[in-house]
Design a protein around this motif. Sequence first.
Motif: not given
Length: 259
Positions: A22-23, A84, A87-90, A155-156
């Motif tokens: 998913e990237l 995984s 990719a979702n870390l900002q 983070s989430r």
Amino acid sequence: MCTTLEKTENNMEMHQEREDLELPMFELAIITKATNNFSLSNKLGEGGFGAVYQGTLADGQEIAVKRLSNISRQGLNELKNEVSLIANLQHRNLVKLLGCCIEANEKLLIYELMPNKSLDYFIFDQSRSELLDWSKRFNIICGIARGLLYLHQDSRLRIIHRDLKASNVLLDHEMNPKISDFGLAKTFGGDQTEGNTKRLAGTYGYMAPEYASEGLFSVKSDVFSFGILLLEILIGVRNRGFYHLESGLNLTGCMETME
């Protein structure tokens, strides 16, 4: 030679792997051209996972390409894990992952280029370390701490890096630190604060005692690694390999005797 059925199965597996990540996926031809066919002149460094190359895309964007070695202990699972997670870390103190490539037995991760390489390139070299005055070192320490705080609390999912060390802290053009290499990271959900593993992963010298001896890891494991890294930044010597002749102590042991 592969049969037609084997080739079909391999193509299906590769397609599934791409979907799982998913990237954004880069074509191998694009990365090969960007790095001048992974030339030695473009090589930035090498670790247990393989080599890292710098490159320039057709639009002028500079990239760093992590090329997973076929003999590396880090395999596709570790690559998927890193993708995984990051990719979702900002966060300004985490390296930005741009995409990946899985093609023709190549496993590549494409990152933003950090022009000043990694922290160990400076702090363990006598001449280059002079470029880091105390204000720069303080800024680097605070940036790493902010990145860890984000991973552990903001983070989430709660993320334990498990391999925080000088070579995994990259520096941008303003010498701001960015934590990298999430191949060994673990996530905690809900109220979970501690995990256990029989397969130790990480770097000796940075491992917390309870992790090295019993396989227990938590946010405290990263805090211990951060403490070792902090000493290295301040003193300019590696924890591994440091040995005080008179006392017979390593770096952390010497610090304890000074308390």
